[in-house]
Design an enzyme around this catalytic site. Structure first.
Site, short mmCIF file in Angstrom:
data_model
loop_
_atom_site.label_atom_id
_atom_site.label_comp_id
_atom_site.label_asym_id
_atom_site.label_seq_id
_atom_site.Cartn_x
_atom_site.Cartn_y
_atom_site.Cartn_z
NE ARG A 116 -3.90 -1.66 1.02
CZ ARG A 116 -4.06 -2.65 2.14
NH1 ARG A 116 -3.96 -2.73 3.45
NH2 ARG A 116 -5.74 -3.36 1.98
CE LYS A 138 -0.57 13.56 -14.91
NZ LYS A 138 -0.27 13.33 -16.12
CD GLU A 180 7.74 16.22 -22.71
OE1 GLU A 180 7.33 16.87 -22.64
OE2 GLU A 180 7.48 15.09 -22.77
CE LYS A 216 5.72 17.79 -15.17
NZ LYS A 216 5.81 16.16 -15.16
CD GLU A 226 -3.99 15.71 -15.88
OE1 GLU A 226 -2.29 15.80 -16.41
OE2 GLU A 226 -4.24 14.83 -17.01
NE ARG A 230 0.20 16.74 -13.37
CZ ARG A 230 1.29 15.51 -12.52
NH1 ARG A 230 0.66 16.61 -11.12
NH2 ARG A 230 2.18 15.38 -12.68
CG ASN A 234 -2.05 16.10 -20.66
OD1 ASN A 234 -0.50 15.57 -19.86
ND2 ASN A 234 -2.66 16.31 -20.18
CG HIS A 237 2.27 14.88 -23.99
ND1 HIS A 237 3.21 16.26 -24.20
CD2 HIS A 237 3.57 13.96 -23.74
CE1 HIS A 237 4.33 16.63 -24.00
NE2 HIS A 237 4.33 14.94 -23.46
CG HIS A 241 1.39 9.57 -24.92
ND1 HIS A 241 0.52 10.34 -23.48
CD2 HIS A 241 2.56 10.04 -24.78
CE1 HIS A 241 1.46 10.52 -22.83
NE2 HIS A 241 2.56 10.21 -23.54
CG HIS A 257 7.50 11.13 -24.08
ND1 HIS A 257 6.96 10.17 -24.06
CD2 HIS A 257 7.85 11.88 -23.41
CE1 HIS A 257 6.17 11.42 -23.68
NE2 HIS A 257 6.25 12.12 -23.71
P1 NAD Z 1 14.48 5.98 -20.47
O1 NAD Z 1 13.59 5.74 -19.29
O2 NAD Z 1 14.31 4.68 -21.41
O3 NAD Z 1 15.84 6.42 -21.19
C1 NAD Z 1 16.41 6.50 -22.52
C2 NAD Z 1 17.86 5.37 -22.27
O4 NAD Z 1 18.55 5.69 -21.65
C3 NAD Z 1 17.61 4.01 -21.95
O5 NAD Z 1 17.95 2.96 -22.41
C4 NAD Z 1 18.55 3.87 -20.78
O6 NAD Z 1 18.41 3.14 -20.08
C5 NAD Z 1 19.04 5.13 -21.05
N1 NAD Z 1 19.84 5.63 -19.74
C6 NAD Z 1 19.30 6.55 -19.11
N2 NAD Z 1 19.94 7.46 -18.19
C7 NAD Z 1 21.28 6.85 -18.56
C8 NAD Z 1 22.59 7.44 -18.68
N3 NAD Z 1 22.42 8.17 -17.09
N4 NAD Z 1 23.89 7.35 -19.38
C9 NAD Z 1 23.20 6.55 -20.59
N5 NAD Z 1 21.90 5.93 -20.50
C10 NAD Z 1 21.09 6.13 -19.90
O7 NAD Z 1 13.41 6.93 -21.33
P2 NAD Z 1 12.95 8.69 -20.38
O8 NAD Z 1 12.94 9.49 -22.39
O9 NAD Z 1 14.00 9.37 -19.79
O10 NAD Z 1 11.37 8.65 -20.53
C11 NAD Z 1 10.70 8.11 -21.02
C12 NAD Z 1 9.53 8.08 -20.23
O11 NAD Z 1 9.01 9.05 -19.04
C13 NAD Z 1 7.83 7.85 -21.04
O12 NAD Z 1 7.75 6.41 -20.56
C14 NAD Z 1 7.25 8.70 -20.86
O13 NAD Z 1 6.05 7.83 -20.59
C15 NAD Z 1 7.77 8.83 -18.99
N6 NAD Z 1 6.91 10.52 -18.61
C16 NAD Z 1 6.43 10.66 -17.48
C17 NAD Z 1 6.09 11.87 -17.43
C18 NAD Z 1 6.14 11.84 -15.74
O14 NAD Z 1 5.32 12.71 -15.65
N7 NAD Z 1 6.03 10.68 -15.53
C19 NAD Z 1 6.96 13.05 -17.73
C20 NAD Z 1 7.02 12.55 -19.08
C21 NAD Z 1 6.99 11.60 -19.96
#
Ligand code: NAD
Length: 356
Positions: A116, A138, A180, A216, A226, A230, A234, A237, A241, A257
């Site tokens: 939980r 989120k 972003e 943000k 949201e 908020r 998006n 997106h 998305h 992304h």
């Molecule tokens: P990711 O986590 O897949 O990382 C991208 C790649 O970089 C991966 O292969 C990872 O292993 C590698 N990597 C990470 N850090 C590294 C480093 N320091 N050195 C070398 N390699 C490294 O992708 P991302 O772009 O970080 O995140 C995308 C995700 O974030 C999506 O799933 C998206 O939906 C989510 N997201 C969430 C929110 C939220 O508010 N929660 C907002 C925007 C995006």
């Protein structure tokens, strides 16, 4: 901007001397157990840096997932829960999520639901997760190709942003996060947009990252769940998305992304010009900015149906209507603009026409 930290909803986001700050944070807490979640890449590139800076983290329990969006799913989440159980995690344990948005989203979700809910902190290691995913509470996973459809609103205990981690990130990933940063300017701060559009992903600096997080954070602290404001986050997106989901399902080397969101922002800027008060000049400027920094994505009319179906799963919809956040100028954005399918298709035609 010189502040070392920004206060969010019940937690702080730290920027300078961050790993020392993390060490101090851990010293003040009395966790029964500390677990670290990584993916294969952050195990190699980031974990040694973290453990060297924070020796108390040497020898703590490690959980590693496969990297990539395709693994942000319930199967990996079950794997995380099982390992937490095997390691004897209890309600007084802490999960440190060390990675990009996939790790911070999925780790936050796993922690917020395990027994939980246990404490977690975010140590984002990509530009995208530093300026966006790790802040705002989120968490979540994808189901099939529907993005982030299962999740929670759950606040971390703290977020520790260390730009040193970006040194090992490949350029394409850096550019993905840049989308972003640009978005934050477009939706809320014209001056910031004018500054960052002249940079590229490699010249983004700590002040830009802080500023982007501040934008943000200002939004999410006013509307953590949201209900209204908020939704401006998006922008780009709804279509982005859908394109990301489509690309994940069909492309050998799927869009990242930020790359998908960049396409989405062009299409949605077109909608903003057509249905809201965004001007011609602003539209042209936005198109130029994104096409200068991001690759084109080629697709045909035959996928429109699939894209619309993906948009219909979006959480921002009301009944059958597809909801958008649309700019009314550079630096200002409206929410809950509902758009019919024909006009959405027109925006896809517009994008395809641009890239020829
Ligand atoms: P990711 O986590 O897949 O990382 C991208 C790649 O970089 C991966 O292969 C990872 O292993 C590698 N990597 C990470 N850090 C590294 C480093 N320091 N050195 C070398 N390699 C490294 O992708 P991302 O772009 O970080 O995140 C995308 C995700 O974030 C999506 O799933 C998206 O939906 C989510 N997201 C969430 C929110 C939220 O508010 N929660 C907002 C925007 C995006």
């Amino acid at each position: 901007m010189s502040k070392n930290s920004i206060a969010s909803t019940g937690y702080e986001v730290f920027f300078d001397n961050t790993l020392i700050t993390l060490d101090n944070f851990l010293q003040t807490r009395n966790y029964s157990k500390i677990l670290i979640l990584t993916d294969r890449n952050t195990s190699i590139h980031c974990l040694p840096v973290l453990q060297e800076a924070v020796p108390r983290l040497q020898g703590c329990d490690l959980i590693e997932v496969d990297p990539g969006e395709e693994n942000k799913n319930i199967d990996f989440c079950v794997g995380i829960w099982k390992m937490m159980l095997d390691f004897g995690a209890d309600r007084q344990s802490l999960l440190i999520n060390l990675g990009g948005g996939v790790v911070t989203d999925m780790g936050g979700f796993a922690a917020s639901t395990f027994k939980r809910g246990i404490d977690f902190v975010q140590v984002p290691t990509t530009l995208l997760s530093q300026v966006d995913a790790s802040v705002g509470g989120k968490t979540g996973i994808d189901m099939g190709h529907v993005k982030n459809i299962i999740g929670t609103f759950a606040q971390p205990e703290a977020v520790f942003i260390a730009t040193d981690f970006l040194e090992t990130l490949d350029n394409r990933q850096l550019v993905s996060g840049f989308a972003e940063v640009i978005k934050h300017g477009l939706i809320a701060d014209r001056t910031f947009y004018e500054v960052v559009k002249e940079r590229d992903a490699t010249t983004i600096n700590l002040d830009d990252i802080k500023h982007s997080v501040a934008i943000k954070n200002n939004v999410v602290t006013q509307d953590p769940h949201e209900r209204g404001l908020r939704k401006i986050l998006n922008f780009g997106h709804t279509i982005g998305h859908a394109i990301e989901g489509y690309s994940l399902a069909h492309d050998g080397d799927p869009l990242l992304h930020g790359e998908a969101i960049a396409v989405g922002m062009i299409c949605e800027a077109y909608l903003a010009r057509r249905l809201n008060s965004l001007g011609d000049e602003a539209l042209a400027d936005i198109i130029h900015t994104f096409r200068q920094h991001f690759p084109d994505y080629r697709f045909g009319k035959e996928i429109y149906g699939q894209l619309i179906a993906l948009m219909k799963n979006d959480k921002k919809n009301a009944g059958d209507r597809i909801g958008f956040a649309l700019l009314n100028a550079i630096g200002a954005c409206d929410v809950d603009v509902f758009v019919d399918e024909e006009t959405i298709k027109e925006s896809l035609d517009f994008y395809r026409g641009l890239i020829g």
